[in-house]
Design a protein around this motif. Structure first.
Motif, mmCIF file in Angstrom:
data_model
loop_
_atom_site.group_PDB
_atom_site.id
_atom_site.type_symbol
_atom_site.label_atom_id
_atom_site.label_comp_id
_atom_site.label_asym_id
_atom_site.label_seq_id
_atom_site.Cartn_x
_atom_site.Cartn_y
_atom_site.Cartn_z
ATOM 1 N N LEU A 43 -5.881 -2.107 13.452
ATOM 2 C CA LEU A 43 -5.065 -3.324 13.411
ATOM 3 C C LEU A 43 -5.904 -4.565 13.649
ATOM 4 N N LYS A 44 -6.713 -4.550 14.696
ATOM 5 C CA LYS A 44 -7.539 -5.721 15.007
ATOM 6 C C LYS A 44 -8.493 -6.033 13.854
ATOM 7 N N LEU A 47 -6.591 -7.411 10.684
ATOM 8 C CA LEU A 47 -6.115 -8.787 10.830
ATOM 9 C C LEU A 47 -7.274 -9.779 10.893
ATOM 10 N N MET A 63 -0.900 4.534 18.435
ATOM 11 C CA MET A 63 -0.241 3.702 17.429
ATOM 12 C C MET A 63 -0.220 4.457 16.103
ATOM 13 N N GLU A 67 3.921 2.044 12.973
ATOM 14 C CA GLU A 67 3.751 0.874 13.836
ATOM 15 C C GLU A 67 2.619 -0.008 13.324
ATOM 16 N N LEU A 68 1.552 0.625 12.835
ATOM 17 C CA LEU A 68 0.443 -0.142 12.276
ATOM 18 C C LEU A 68 0.920 -0.980 11.093
ATOM 19 N N ARG A 70 3.998 -1.984 10.478
ATOM 20 C CA ARG A 70 4.903 -3.027 10.970
ATOM 21 C C ARG A 70 4.123 -4.216 11.496
ATOM 22 N N ARG A 71 3.067 -3.957 12.254
ATOM 23 C CA ARG A 71 2.275 -5.040 12.828
ATOM 24 C C ARG A 71 1.490 -5.788 11.744
ATOM 25 N N GLU A 74 3.609 -8.282 9.728
ATOM 26 C CA GLU A 74 3.947 -9.542 10.392
ATOM 27 C C GLU A 74 3.057 -10.678 9.903
ATOM 28 N N GLN A 75 1.873 -10.332 9.381
ATOM 29 C CA GLN A 75 0.929 -11.370 8.969
ATOM 30 C C GLN A 75 0.382 -11.196 7.561
#
Length: 243
Positions: A43-44, A47, A63, A67-68, A70-71, A74-75
């Motif tokens: 994720l980090k 992004l 995670m 969930e990955l 979904r996060r 968001e962006q």
């Protein structure tokens, strides 16, 4: 054939054997790969420096892939392919409902995965007009926006607006909506929409289209709670309503 030059693929799976074998196969096709063994580190990195496409395993500790995604969503509307458990229809339905572009059940053919990756990247590059595919050229600048009542679609820039408000769609969602909006009132069967969304000669269940349509409707209802432009004709298919 789609050129893989400069295309970066993020592979996320807690199975190191799968990561290694898929990474080697993709690199042999000219892709750049980044591998991650858990969702949090992926994720980090995603992004901070977005790849062109992600391949996420769903079942991971801490995670998971759901969930990955979904996060990430968001962006970013970055295309994502899910790796699911064999015959796990719940995983497939949930993944598509959350905005995944495609899914492949384990155990899977690397050849099939590469074909799906190429298909999605080709659609993304054509929509963005970013010049990474061999078929993209000056003609993309001449592509006119599609205006259907309150809907405005700009294929050259992959932009969608409803009543003047932006709606963010994945590449697959954009292609499906574009096919429907191109001829308002004309019914498109699930198979016809599959041909639009999955142009390579690979098998995809027609329930995939139902999941994408639900996701598209949900996104439009986020800006207009009364959105009903996409009509369902049960047993036949879908159409974009004439205004």
């Amino acid at each position: 054939m789609t050129s893989s030059t400069n295309h970066v693929i993020a592979l996320v799976d807690d199975d190191r054997n799968i990561l290694t074998s898929v990474s080697i196969a993709l690199q042999a096709e000219g892709f750049i790969t980044r591998v991650y063994t858990d969702g949090a580190s992926a994720l980090k990195a995603i992004l901070d420096d977005p790849p062109d496409l992600g391949v996420f395993d769903i079942k991971m500790p801490q995670m998971d892939g759901m969930e990955l995604l979904r996060r990430v969503r968001e962006q970013s509307a970055m295309p994502v392919i899910f790796l699911t458990s064999k015959d796990d229809e719940l995983d497939e339905a949930l993944g598509l409902a959350m905005g995944a572009d495609d899914y492949i059940a384990k155990p899977f053919s690397q050849r099939l995965l590469i074909a799906r990756i190429r298909a999605i990247l080709r659609r993304q590059d054509l929509a963005a007009g970013n010049g990474k595919t061999e078929t993209v050229g000056d003609k993309d600048e001449d592509v006119q926006p599609i205006e259907r009542g309150r809907l405005v679609m700009d294929p050259a820039r992959h932009k969608v607006r409803w009543d003047g408000k932006d709606v963010t769609l994945t590449v697959t969602e954009f292609m499906i909506l574009e096919a429907l909006a191109h001829r308002p009132g004309v019914v498109k069967s699930r198979n016809q929409l599959l041909d639009v969304a999955y142009q390579d000669d690979v098998y995809v269940d027609d329930r995939t289209i139902d999941s994408h349509i639900k996701r598209i409707r949900r996104k439009f209802r986020g800006v207009d709670g009364e959105f009903d432009a996409i009509e369902t004709l049960y047993g036949v298919g879908y159409r974009f309503g004439e205004e």
